[in-house]
Motif scaffolding. Sequence first.
Motif, PDB file in Angstrom:
ATOM      1  N   CYS A 197       0.807  -1.223   0.000  1.00 45.53           N
ATOM      2  CA  CYS A 197       0.000   0.000   0.000  1.00 45.53           C
ATOM      3  C   CYS A 197       0.839   1.272   0.000  1.00 45.53           C
ATOM      4  CB  CYS A 197      -0.943   0.009   1.203  1.00 45.53           C
ATOM      5  SG  CYS A 197      -0.089   0.125   2.795  1.00 45.53           S
ATOM      6  N   HIS A 198       2.164   1.120   0.125  1.00 46.14           N
ATOM      7  CA  HIS A 198       3.121   2.226   0.033  1.00 46.14           C
ATOM      8  C   HIS A 198       3.086   3.194   1.219  1.00 46.14           C
ATOM      9  CE1 HIS A 198       3.544   0.592  -3.924  1.00 46.14           C
ATOM     10  NE2 HIS A 198       2.332   0.963  -4.281  1.00 46.14           N
ATOM     11  N   LEU A 199       2.460   2.788   2.309  1.00 48.11           N
ATOM     12  CA  LEU A 199       2.526   3.569   3.535  1.00 48.11           C
ATOM     13  C   LEU A 199       3.815   3.227   4.281  1.00 48.11           C
ATOM     14  CD1 LEU A 199      -1.150   3.319   4.857  1.00 48.11           C
ATOM     15  CD2 LEU A 199      -0.036   5.303   3.800  1.00 48.11           C
ATOM     16  N   PRO A 200       4.281   4.103   5.174  1.00 44.47           N
ATOM     17  CA  PRO A 200       5.505   3.812   5.929  1.00 44.47           C
ATOM     18  C   PRO A 200       5.344   2.559   6.793  1.00 44.47           C
ATOM     19  CG  PRO A 200       4.926   6.128   6.119  1.00 44.47           C
ATOM     20  CD  PRO A 200       3.755   5.457   5.453  1.00 44.47           C
ATOM     21  N   LEU A 201       6.423   1.800   6.895  1.00 42.66           N
ATOM     22  CA  LEU A 201       6.467   0.651   7.792  1.00 42.66           C
ATOM     23  C   LEU A 201       7.165   1.052   9.084  1.00 42.66           C
ATOM     24  CD1 LEU A 201       7.509  -2.194   5.309  1.00 42.66           C
ATOM     25  CD2 LEU A 201       5.292  -1.979   6.454  1.00 42.66           C
ATOM     26  N   HIS A 202       6.654   0.540  10.195  1.00 42.14           N
ATOM     27  CA  HIS A 202       7.236   0.835  11.504  1.00 42.14           C
ATOM     28  C   HIS A 202       7.626  -0.464  12.192  1.00 42.14           C
ATOM     29  CE1 HIS A 202       5.944   4.990  11.062  1.00 42.14           C
ATOM     30  NE2 HIS A 202       4.747   4.541  10.713  1.00 42.14           N
TER      31      HIS A 202
END
Length: 268
Positions: A8-13
């Motif tokens: 989904c191209h959101l940041p990974l944490h």
Amino acid sequence: MTYQCPLCHLPLHAVDKQWRCENNHQFDNAKEGYVNLLPVQHKRSKEPGDSAEMMLSRRTFLEGGHYQPLRDRLVSLLADKLDDVEGAILDIGCGEGYYTSALAQELNSLQVYGLDVAKVAIRYAAKRYPDVQFCVASSHRLPFADASLDAIVRIYAPCKAEELYRVLKPSGWVLTVAPGPRHLYQIKACIYSEVQLHSDEQEALAGFDCISSESLSYMMTLNGRQAFDLLQMTPFAWRATQALMQDLSQRPEFSCETDFVIRLFRRQ
């Protein structure tokens, strides 16, 4: 800087031993320290990338120092451009980390990332070089946010110019290595009745200016086992017969040319 979710191209944490985005896509950290960011739907085969045999031969050959002049030149070029920069650099198609580890040692103000599609290579690299962040991922879908990297090293690895442009900061650097016309000529002569020279066409990357282009070439004198490993680590191995492999491994000496083309690009 952090990874970007390949789905989904959101940041990974980082959460415990996982990387997780807000959409709850999860990617486990392997015990060796790397993260696999290559979803099954992005794979082109069950085990993409180089085989374990190719990886072992490349590791053995590189550790013999035969390509050290290339490694030293790449490190020198980037050290000159990134002196005192605090940011991040990515080695695309990093394999077992031979070049990546040298970059991390010299450019210690930067976070160094290594990316490869071959899990067997990344597993070895992460175990051996814990100061580098390694991931299994596609070079066509880099798991990094827009304008998040200061430099990218691309040694033979495929990657579209648009993707390089996307992840690099303005005025960021791309350092590429491609085979020159006579690269591994003698290896090719063992396989093909007529040897075709590599193209010397100037590479262009849309959205980038080519700052410099240079050749690095020298003759290697190898024993039979080293010549076997050299062939085994290249795509030419797919065309080599078992008889040729055996003959090459038993030779007392084998001379072979290197011919690298090194280009430095800057993002516009």
